[in-house]
Write a protein that holds these residues in place. Structure first.
Motif, PDB file in Angstrom:
ATOM      1  N   GLN A  38      64.073   5.636   5.537  1.00 45.04           N
ATOM      2  CA  GLN A  38      63.019   6.610   5.330  1.00 45.04           C
ATOM      3  C   GLN A  38      63.784   7.731   4.448  1.00 45.04           C
ATOM      4  OE1 GLN A  38      60.636   8.185   8.418  1.00 45.04           O
ATOM      5  NE2 GLN A  38      59.173   9.091   6.837  1.00 45.04           N
ATOM      6  N   VAL A  39      62.925   7.990   3.304  1.00 44.05           N
ATOM      7  CA  VAL A  39      63.328   9.152   2.383  1.00 44.05           C
ATOM      8  C   VAL A  39      62.232   9.774   2.103  1.00 44.05           C
ATOM      9  CG1 VAL A  39      64.097   9.571  -0.147  1.00 44.05           C
ATOM     10  CG2 VAL A  39      65.137   7.585   1.230  1.00 44.05           C
ATOM     11  N   VAL A  40      62.521  11.266   2.366  1.00 42.59           N
ATOM     12  CA  VAL A  40      61.456  12.222   1.952  1.00 42.59           C
ATOM     13  C   VAL A  40      62.019  13.241   1.003  1.00 42.59           C
ATOM     14  CG1 VAL A  40      60.545  12.331   4.464  1.00 42.59           C
ATOM     15  CG2 VAL A  40      62.345  13.923   3.790  1.00 42.59           C
ATOM     16  N   ARG A  41      61.042  13.720   0.018  1.00 42.39           N
ATOM     17  CA  ARG A  41      61.224  14.393  -1.030  1.00 42.39           C
ATOM     18  C   ARG A  41      60.821  16.015  -0.596  1.00 42.39           C
ATOM     19  NH1 ARG A  41      63.004  13.851  -5.650  1.00 42.39           N
ATOM     20  NH2 ARG A  41      62.192  14.926  -7.567  1.00 42.39           N
ATOM     21  N   LEU A  42      61.792  17.150  -0.757  1.00 38.56           N
ATOM     22  CA  LEU A  42      61.791  18.166  -0.443  1.00 38.56           C
ATOM     23  C   LEU A  42      62.365  19.156  -1.567  1.00 38.56           C
ATOM     24  CD1 LEU A  42      60.669  20.311   1.690  1.00 38.56           C
ATOM     25  CD2 LEU A  42      62.867  20.175   2.876  1.00 38.56           C
ATOM     26  N   LEU A  43      61.445  20.251  -2.190  1.00 34.60           N
ATOM     27  CA  LEU A  43      62.145  20.906  -3.253  1.00 34.60           C
ATOM     28  C   LEU A  43      62.728  20.187  -4.296  1.00 34.60           C
ATOM     29  CD1 LEU A  43      61.742  22.987  -0.673  1.00 34.60           C
ATOM     30  CD2 LEU A  43      63.189  24.314  -1.952  1.00 34.60           C
ATOM     31  N   GLY A  44      62.304  19.206  -4.479  1.00 33.53           N
ATOM     32  CA  GLY A  44      62.797  18.285  -5.754  1.00 33.53           C
ATOM     33  C   GLY A  44      63.828  17.300  -5.300  1.00 33.53           C
ATOM     34  N   LYS A  45      64.373  17.336  -4.070  1.00 26.61           N
ATOM     35  CA  LYS A  45      65.431  16.460  -3.525  1.00 26.61           C
ATOM     36  C   LYS A  45      64.901  15.564  -2.939  1.00 26.61           C
ATOM     37  CE  LYS A  45      68.550  19.848  -4.675  1.00 26.61           C
ATOM     38  NZ  LYS A  45      68.508  19.871  -6.035  1.00 26.61           N
ATOM     39  N   ASP A  46      65.454  14.075  -2.986  1.00 26.08           N
ATOM     40  CA  ASP A  46      65.394  13.085  -1.989  1.00 26.08           C
ATOM     41  C   ASP A  46      66.294  13.032  -1.100  1.00 26.08           C
ATOM     42  OD1 ASP A  46      63.115  11.939  -3.331  1.00 26.08           O
ATOM     43  OD2 ASP A  46      64.435  10.855  -4.903  1.00 26.08           O
ATOM     44  N   ILE A  47      65.915  13.240   0.230  1.00 28.83           N
ATOM     45  CA  ILE A  47      66.678  13.124   1.466  1.00 28.83           C
ATOM     46  C   ILE A  47      66.324  12.015   2.357  1.00 28.83           C
ATOM     47  CG2 ILE A  47      67.493  14.701   3.262  1.00 28.83           C
ATOM     48  CD1 ILE A  47      66.173  17.001   1.525  1.00 28.83           C
ATOM     49  N   ARG A  48      67.569  11.534   2.636  1.00 25.54           N
ATOM     50  CA  ARG A  48      67.326  10.264   3.834  1.00 25.54           C
ATOM     51  C   ARG A  48      67.112  10.997   5.042  1.00 25.54           C
ATOM     52  NH1 ARG A  48      71.384   6.356   4.981  1.00 25.54           N
ATOM     53  NH2 ARG A  48      72.848   8.091   4.620  1.00 25.54           N
ATOM     54  N   LEU A  49      66.480  10.230   5.799  1.00 25.36           N
ATOM     55  CA  LEU A  49      66.186  10.629   7.273  1.00 25.36           C
ATOM     56  C   LEU A  49      66.924   9.537   8.223  1.00 25.36           C
ATOM     57  CD1 LEU A  49      62.455  11.557   7.191  1.00 25.36           C
ATOM     58  CD2 LEU A  49      64.534  13.154   7.341  1.00 25.36           C
ATOM     59  N   VAL A  50      67.484  10.014   9.213  1.00 27.55           N
ATOM     60  CA  VAL A  50      67.967   9.243  10.385  1.00 27.55           C
ATOM     61  C   VAL A  50      67.793   9.807  11.629  1.00 27.55           C
ATOM     62  CG1 VAL A  50      69.970   8.362   8.712  1.00 27.55           C
ATOM     63  CG2 VAL A  50      70.229  10.187  10.222  1.00 27.55           C
ATOM     64  N   ALA A  51      67.978   8.947  12.580  1.00 30.36           N
ATOM     65  CA  ALA A  51      67.850   9.568  14.136  1.00 30.36           C
ATOM     66  C   ALA A  51      68.929   9.925  14.603  1.00 30.36           C
ATOM     67  CB  ALA A  51      66.869   8.470  14.884  1.00 30.36           C
ATOM     68  N   ASP A  52      69.152  10.796  15.347  1.00 32.91           N
ATOM     69  CA  ASP A  52      70.145  11.208  16.238  1.00 32.91           C
ATOM     70  C   ASP A  52      70.373  10.341  17.485  1.00 32.91           C
ATOM     71  OD1 ASP A  52      68.506  12.510  18.007  1.00 32.91           O
ATOM     72  OD2 ASP A  52      69.453  14.617  17.774  1.00 32.91           O
ATOM     73  N   ALA A  53      71.290  10.691  18.335  1.00 33.06           N
ATOM     74  CA  ALA A  53      71.597   9.999  19.651  1.00 33.06           C
ATOM     75  C   ALA A  53      70.239  10.194  20.385  1.00 33.06           C
ATOM     76  CB  ALA A  53      72.912  10.330  20.203  1.00 33.06           C
ATOM     77  N   ASP A  54      69.694  11.163  20.479  1.00 35.15           N
ATOM     78  CA  ASP A  54      68.371  11.545  21.282  1.00 35.15           C
ATOM     79  C   ASP A  54      67.170  10.927  20.580  1.00 35.15           C
ATOM     80  OD1 ASP A  54      69.841  12.808  23.297  1.00 35.15           O
ATOM     81  OD2 ASP A  54      69.881  14.613  21.926  1.00 35.15           O
ATOM     82  N   GLY A  55      67.250  10.325  19.567  1.00 30.83           N
ATOM     83  CA  GLY A  55      65.989   9.858  18.733  1.00 30.83           C
ATOM     84  C   GLY A  55      65.249  11.015  17.849  1.00 30.83           C
ATOM     85  N   VAL A  56      66.014  12.096  17.669  1.00 30.09           N
ATOM     86  CA  VAL A  56      65.180  12.922  16.902  1.00 30.09           C
ATOM     87  C   VAL A  56      65.541  12.601  15.268  1.00 30.09           C
ATOM     88  CG1 VAL A  56      65.281  15.522  16.252  1.00 30.09           C
ATOM     89  CG2 VAL A  56      65.498  14.991  18.716  1.00 30.09           C
ATOM     90  N   ILE A  57      64.519  12.667  14.633  1.00 32.91           N
ATOM     91  CA  ILE A  57      64.648  12.284  13.114  1.00 32.91           C
ATOM     92  C   ILE A  57      65.059  13.649  12.669  1.00 32.91           C
ATOM     93  CG2 ILE A  57      63.437  11.672  11.116  1.00 32.91           C
ATOM     94  CD1 ILE A  57      63.769   9.735  13.090  1.00 32.91           C
ATOM     95  N   LEU A  58      66.267  13.455  11.785  1.00 34.79           N
ATOM     96  CA  LEU A  58      67.117  14.653  10.997  1.00 34.79           C
ATOM     97  C   LEU A  58      67.206  13.960   9.830  1.00 34.79           C
ATOM     98  CD1 LEU A  58      69.188  15.758  14.098  1.00 34.79           C
ATOM     99  CD2 LEU A  58      67.048  17.017  13.178  1.00 34.79           C
ATOM    100  N   ALA A  59      67.963  14.836   8.733  1.00 35.44           N
ATOM    101  CA  ALA A  59      68.302  14.566   7.632  1.00 35.44           C
ATOM    102  C   ALA A  59      69.674  13.954   7.567  1.00 35.44           C
ATOM    103  CB  ALA A  59      68.456  15.680   6.652  1.00 35.44           C
ATOM    104  N   ALA A  60      69.871  12.910   6.854  1.00 32.40           N
ATOM    105  CA  ALA A  60      71.705  12.482   6.859  1.00 32.40           C
ATOM    106  C   ALA A  60      72.130  13.127   5.966  1.00 32.40           C
ATOM    107  CB  ALA A  60      71.123  11.008   6.131  1.00 32.40           C
ATOM    108  N   GLY A  61      73.507  13.726   6.386  1.00 28.37           N
ATOM    109  CA  GLY A  61      74.334  14.236   5.749  1.00 28.37           C
ATOM    110  C   GLY A  61      74.988  13.383   4.547  1.00 28.37           C
ATOM    111  N   SER A  62      75.831  13.993   3.930  1.00 28.66           N
ATOM    112  CA  SER A  62      76.501  13.163   3.029  1.00 28.66           C
ATOM    113  C   SER A  62      77.401  11.940   3.461  1.00 28.66           C
ATOM    114  CB  SER A  62      77.417  13.850   2.069  1.00 28.66           C
ATOM    115  OG  SER A  62      78.510  14.614   2.956  1.00 28.66           O
ATOM    116  N   ASP A  63      77.566  11.990   4.842  1.00 28.25           N
ATOM    117  CA  ASP A  63      78.447  11.136   5.601  1.00 28.25           C
ATOM    118  C   ASP A  63      77.450  10.196   6.325  1.00 28.25           C
ATOM    119  OD1 ASP A  63      77.445  12.695   7.729  1.00 28.25           O
ATOM    120  OD2 ASP A  63      79.420  13.031   8.476  1.00 28.25           O
ATOM    121  N   GLY A  64      76.189  10.187   6.102  1.00 26.98           N
ATOM    122  CA  GLY A  64      75.227   9.242   6.499  1.00 26.98           C
ATOM    123  C   GLY A  64      74.830   9.706   7.991  1.00 26.98           C
ATOM    124  N   LYS A  65      75.405  10.774   8.784  1.00 19.97           N
ATOM    125  CA  LYS A  65      75.335  11.043  10.113  1.00 19.97           C
ATOM    126  C   LYS A  65      74.115  12.165  10.097  1.00 19.97           C
ATOM    127  CE  LYS A  65      79.813   9.985  11.610  1.00 19.97           C
ATOM    128  NZ  LYS A  65      81.212  10.656  11.985  1.00 19.97           N
TER     129      LYS A  65
END
Length: 176
Positions: free
Chosen positions: A73-100
């Motif tokens: 999943q990718v969301v657009r925010l302030l003109g930036k496309d940002i990948r979303l990933v789930a953390d170990a607890d299942g919380v959806i967060l932005a993916a950093g440059s390392d994918g984590k």
């Protein structure tokens, strides 16, 4: 605009707070919003650093390109496309440059330090502005709105990391 309404702060935490407010207005939960905001501010800082010659453009390795390929999943925010990933607890967060997942707590702490006891006041002004537009329109013009109220700092490298005055009246009066 009186100096009583001004907050001395660097642009990065202002952008971070604004991006979090916009993300929340778009329906993202607070942790997701803070995580997304950190990526928006980070990529903006990297782009400015490259423009100023402070940092070089780094090419992704073939391994990084492969690891970044399966985008759920990718969301657009302030003109930036940002990948979303789930953390170990299942919380959806932005993916950093390392994918984590980019954690939200450090972002909130960073913004709180930057704004000090004026955080709630600044947040309320930004929330009020964000609520003046329908979500799709807000997302489309949100960076332009930020440019209308962000602190003024010297041009070029002299302004890098410099604090300026954030005038809450500018936030309250911002429009496109």
């Amino acid at each position: 605009m009186t100096s009583a309404t001004a907050i001395r702060v660097n642009r990065a935490p202002v952008l971070t707070l604004w991006a979090a407010v916009v993300a929340e207005q778009l329906g993202h939960p607070p942790d997701t919003a803070s995580s997304l905001a950190s990526i928006v501010a980070g990529t903006a800082a990297q782009a400015k650093a490259r423009r100023l010659g402070i940092a070089e453009q780094r090419e992704k390795t073939s391994r990084e390109k492969r690891e970044g390929a399966p985008v759920e999943q990718v969301v657009r925010l302030l003109g930036k496309d940002i990948r979303l990933v789930a953390d170990a607890d299942g919380v959806i967060l932005a993916a950093g440059s390392d994918g984590k997942p980019a954690p939200a707590a450090p972002v909130r702490a960073y913004v709180a330090r930057a704004f000090g006891d004026r955080l709630q006041e600044a947040r309320q002004a930004m929330e009020k502005l964000a609520k003046t537009l329908p979500p799709d329109e807000l997302n489309r013009v949100s960076f332009k709105l930020y440019e209308a109220f962000r602190p003024q700092v010297p041009e070029g490298a002299k302004g890098w990391g410099a604090k300026g005055e954030l005038h809450l009246d500018r936030i309250r009066q911002a429009s496109i």
